[in-house]
Design a protein around this motif. Structure first.
Motif, short mmCIF file in Angstrom:
data_model
loop_
_atom_site.label_atom_id
_atom_site.label_comp_id
_atom_site.label_asym_id
_atom_site.label_seq_id
_atom_site.Cartn_x
_atom_site.Cartn_y
_atom_site.Cartn_z
N LEU A 161 13.05 3.13 5.28
CA LEU A 161 14.03 2.12 5.67
C LEU A 161 15.23 2.11 4.72
N VAL A 162 14.98 2.29 3.44
CA VAL A 162 16.09 2.36 2.48
C VAL A 162 16.96 3.58 2.78
N SER B 185 0.85 -1.19 0.00
CA SER B 185 0.00 0.00 0.00
C SER B 185 0.89 1.24 0.00
N SER B 186 0.29 2.39 -0.13
CA SER B 186 1.08 3.62 -0.19
C SER B 186 1.76 3.92 1.14
N VAL B 187 1.12 3.59 2.24
CA VAL B 187 1.73 3.84 3.55
C VAL B 187 2.93 2.92 3.74
N GLU B 188 2.78 1.66 3.36
CA GLU B 188 3.89 0.73 3.50
C GLU B 188 5.04 1.10 2.56
N ARG B 189 4.72 1.59 1.38
CA ARG B 189 5.78 2.01 0.45
C ARG B 189 6.56 3.19 1.03
N THR B 190 5.88 4.10 1.68
CA THR B 190 6.57 5.21 2.34
C THR B 190 7.49 4.69 3.44
#
Length: 70
Positions: free
Chosen positions: A44-45, A34-39
């Protein structure tokens, strides 16, 4: 004696252990997040970028060749 070992353990975790786990996590979840998890992934990166740079020469992220069945 304990303080240098603690620093060594933290450096190893920051530069090797967590980035390896992060790469596996990114590879598994990249196309279904989802967009929140992608953020959160981008954060983390950014946070573990030095460790990802250390591991980058040893990682192959190219897609596997397709098998053609006859």
């Amino acid at each position: 004696m304990i303080v240098p070992l603690l620093y060594l353990a933290l450096a190893g975790a920051y530069l090797l252990v967590v980035p390896v786990a992060l790469m596996f996590y990114l590879k598994q979840r990249w196309y279904v997040v989802s967009s929140v998890e992608r953020t959160f992934m981008y954060f983390l990166v950014f946070l573990f970028f030095p460790g990802l740079l250390v591991l980058s020469p040893f990682v192959n992220l190219r897609p596997r060749p397709r098998k053609i069945e006859v």
